[in-house]
Write a protein that holds these residues in place. Structure first.
Motif, PDB file in Angstrom:
ATOM      1  N   UNK A   1       0.852  -1.191   0.000  1.00  0.00           N
ATOM      2  CA  UNK A   1       0.000   0.000   0.000  1.00  0.00           C
ATOM      3  C   UNK A   1       0.884   1.235   0.000  1.00  0.00           C
ATOM      4  N   UNK A   2       0.686   2.126  -0.952  1.00  0.00           N
ATOM      5  CA  UNK A   2       1.438   3.371  -1.037  1.00  0.00           C
ATOM      6  C   UNK A   2       0.580   4.503  -0.464  1.00  0.00           C
ATOM      7  N   UNK A   3       1.055   5.110   0.616  1.00  0.00           N
ATOM      8  CA  UNK A   3       0.279   6.109   1.350  1.00  0.00           C
ATOM      9  C   UNK A   3       0.891   7.484   1.135  1.00  0.00           C
ATOM     10  N   UNK A   4       0.182   8.348   0.431  1.00  0.00           N
ATOM     11  CA  UNK A   4       0.651   9.700   0.210  1.00  0.00           C
ATOM     12  C   UNK A   4       0.415  10.583   1.428  1.00  0.00           C
ATOM     13  N   UNK A   5       1.360  11.454   1.708  1.00  0.00           N
ATOM     14  CA  UNK A   5       1.231  12.448   2.787  1.00  0.00           C
ATOM     15  C   UNK A   5       1.370  13.823   2.142  1.00  0.00           C
ATOM     16  N   UNK A   6       0.265  14.542   1.999  1.00  0.00           N
ATOM     17  CA  UNK A   6       0.298  15.901   1.454  1.00  0.00           C
ATOM     18  C   UNK A   6       0.594  16.863   2.603  1.00  0.00           C
ATOM     19  N   UNK A  28       5.517   5.020   2.391  1.00  0.00           N
ATOM     20  CA  UNK A  28       5.080   6.421   2.450  1.00  0.00           C
ATOM     21  C   UNK A  28       5.479   7.166   1.177  1.00  0.00           C
ATOM     22  N   UNK A  29       4.593   8.046   0.717  1.00  0.00           N
ATOM     23  CA  UNK A  29       4.890   8.870  -0.459  1.00  0.00           C
ATOM     24  C   UNK A  29       4.710  10.336  -0.056  1.00  0.00           C
ATOM     25  N   UNK A  30       5.760  10.988   0.451  1.00  0.00           N
ATOM     26  CA  UNK A  30       5.638  12.402   0.836  1.00  0.00           C
ATOM     27  C   UNK A  30       5.357  13.281  -0.385  1.00  0.00           C
ATOM     28  N   UNK A  31       4.433  14.201  -0.213  1.00  0.00           N
ATOM     29  CA  UNK A  31       4.062  15.110  -1.313  1.00  0.00           C
ATOM     30  C   UNK A  31       4.127  16.532  -0.775  1.00  0.00           C
ATOM     31  N   UNK A  48       0.640   7.027  -5.660  1.00  0.00           N
ATOM     32  CA  UNK A  48       0.139   6.621  -4.342  1.00  0.00           C
ATOM     33  C   UNK A  48      -1.246   6.009  -4.517  1.00  0.00           C
ATOM     34  N   UNK A  49      -1.638   5.204  -3.552  1.00  0.00           N
ATOM     35  CA  UNK A  49      -2.986   4.613  -3.589  1.00  0.00           C
ATOM     36  C   UNK A  49      -4.032   5.586  -3.042  1.00  0.00           C
ATOM     37  N   UNK A  50      -3.617   6.418  -2.119  1.00  0.00           N
ATOM     38  CA  UNK A  50      -4.472   7.462  -1.557  1.00  0.00           C
ATOM     39  C   UNK A  50      -3.581   8.423  -0.781  1.00  0.00           C
ATOM     40  N   UNK A  51      -4.174   9.529  -0.331  1.00  0.00           N
ATOM     41  CA  UNK A  51      -3.405  10.558   0.379  1.00  0.00           C
ATOM     42  C   UNK A  51      -4.045  10.892   1.724  1.00  0.00           C
ATOM     43  N   UNK A  52      -3.184  11.200   2.681  1.00  0.00           N
ATOM     44  CA  UNK A  52      -3.607  11.790   3.951  1.00  0.00           C
ATOM     45  C   UNK A  52      -3.288  13.275   3.870  1.00  0.00           C
ATOM     46  N   UNK A  53      -4.287  14.108   4.093  1.00  0.00           N
ATOM     47  CA  UNK A  53      -4.111  15.559   4.000  1.00  0.00           C
ATOM     48  C   UNK A  53      -3.534  16.097   5.308  1.00  0.00           C
ATOM     49  N   UNK A 276      -7.220   2.996   7.743  1.00  0.00           N
ATOM     50  CA  UNK A 276      -7.135   3.251   6.306  1.00  0.00           C
ATOM     51  C   UNK A 276      -6.825   1.962   5.540  1.00  0.00           C
ATOM     52  N   UNK A 277      -6.030   1.088   6.145  1.00  0.00           N
ATOM     53  CA  UNK A 277      -5.736  -0.201   5.524  1.00  0.00           C
ATOM     54  C   UNK A 277      -7.004  -1.045   5.417  1.00  0.00           C
ATOM     55  N   UNK A 278      -7.838  -1.016   6.460  1.00  0.00           N
ATOM     56  CA  UNK A 278      -9.117  -1.732   6.417  1.00  0.00           C
ATOM     57  C   UNK A 278      -9.996  -1.189   5.291  1.00  0.00           C
ATOM     58  N   UNK A 279     -10.023   0.151   5.189  1.00  0.00           N
ATOM     59  CA  UNK A 279     -10.806   0.779   4.103  1.00  0.00           C
ATOM     60  C   UNK A 279     -10.268   0.358   2.743  1.00  0.00           C
ATOM     61  N   UNK A 280      -8.952   0.351   2.592  1.00  0.00           N
ATOM     62  CA  UNK A 280      -8.318   0.048   1.304  1.00  0.00           C
ATOM     63  C   UNK A 280      -8.614  -1.393   0.867  1.00  0.00           C
ATOM     64  N   UNK A 281      -8.586  -2.317   1.808  1.00  0.00           N
ATOM     65  CA  UNK A 281      -8.843  -3.727   1.492  1.00  0.00           C
ATOM     66  C   UNK A 281     -10.283  -3.957   1.042  1.00  0.00           C
ATOM     67  N   UNK A 282     -11.184  -3.123   1.549  1.00  0.00           N
ATOM     68  CA  UNK A 282     -12.597  -3.256   1.155  1.00  0.00           C
ATOM     69  C   UNK A 282     -12.841  -2.749  -0.263  1.00  0.00           C
TER      70      UNK A 282
END
Length: 282
Positions: A1-6, A28-31, A48-53, A276-282
């Motif tokens: 899982x690639x997690x973006x951090x904006x 982690x994918x820092x943005x 990234x698969x999604x981002x955390x703002x 977020x991992x639980x959400x991603x798997x769904x």
């Protein structure tokens, strides 16, 4: 899982999130938002698969959430959630219409309207900037003259809503307020923010964080707020009123949590990544 951090400023929270993402076996994918460029006619590969703002700037958080979503990436929190959180008028009126208790509030479009609203609500009142954080420019007015002074000061700032006035009742709470974190479908942790020297209980203004045991009523209230505001990761600020019980003050769409981790020992970053991992798997 690639997690973006904006982000625009690498605080403790952002560094801790990156550390926990790695510990959980993700990438982690820092943005760095300050150097970002988006084009209306080009797809940007953000890898990234999604981002955390996590932008500190409200305007930058809102804009980057929208633009990243526009490129097809989920963002937590999304731009519509941020609009409803960061604009205090939106937050208060959305929750009030959903029968969630909030301080009595008026939005006046001119100074005379603000005076009339303050008279009806009853002094002392609290005047807040419609957008802002950390308790900045939040002031208690005890009479018309004080309120006029505050409005004059606001009028000559660079605030976007400087000619509109957010007038709110002064809630007689203890020397503290409550911050509850709503993450995914749970409200796992919270703190008291205690300030015996200032009626404003923001930690940025000297309030001290203390552990809080979340009772069922607080949990239910925080999740009800999340249902109405939206989003995945919220900081819900709550007052305790002797007669009315719990009252929602504000909702933060990019909440800080360093002090919460420090005094509770609860790993907010790990919990957020797990949800977020639980959400991603769904």
């Amino acid at each position: 899982m690639k997690v973006g951090i904006a982000y625009d400023l690498p605080r403790w929270e952002e560094k801790n999130l990156i550390e926990e993402i790695k510990k959980e076996g993700h990438e982690p994918v820092p943005f760095y938002s300050k150097q970002a460029i988006f084009y209306s006619d080009k797809q940007v590969n953000l890898d990234a698969d999604f981002f955390i703002q996590r932008n500190v700037s409200h305007s930058r958080a809102l804009m980057t959430s929208f633009l990243i979503e526009n490129q097809g990436y989920p963002v937590f929190n999304d731009h519509m959630t941020l609009i409803k959180c960061e604009n205090k008028a939106f937050t208060t009126f959305i929750l009030s219409r959903a029968d969630i208790k909030t301080p009595r509030t008026a939005i006046a479009m001119d100074k005379e309207g603000a005076i009339a609203a303050a008279t009806e609500i009853g002094y002392p009142i609290v005047m807040k900037p419609i957008e802002g954080s950390w308790g900045r420019m939040v002031a208690k007015a005890i009479d018309d003259d004080t309120l006029r002074s505050y409005m004059e000061y606001q009028e000559f700032t660079s605030m976007y809503y400087k000619s509109m006035y957010y007038v709110q009742e002064f809630v007689k709470k203890p020397d503290r307020d409550i911050r509850i974190f709503a993450i995914g479908d749970e409200a796992p942790v919270g703190i008291y923010r205690v300030n015996s020297k200032n009626w404003r209980t923001n930690t940025a203004l000297g309030a001290k964080a203390e552990p809080l045991k979340i009772d069922p009523e607080l949990r239910e209230l925080a999740l009800k707020v999340k249902e109405k505001i939206g989003g995945f990761f919220l900081g819900v600020d709550i007052f305790e009123d002797r007669e009315r019980g719990y009252i929602i003050d504000e909702v933060n769409g990019v909440p800080e949590f360093k002090n919460t981790v420090r005094v509770t020992g609860f790993n907010v970053s790990k919990y957020l990544i797990t949800k977020l991992s639980e959400w991603y798997k769904k």
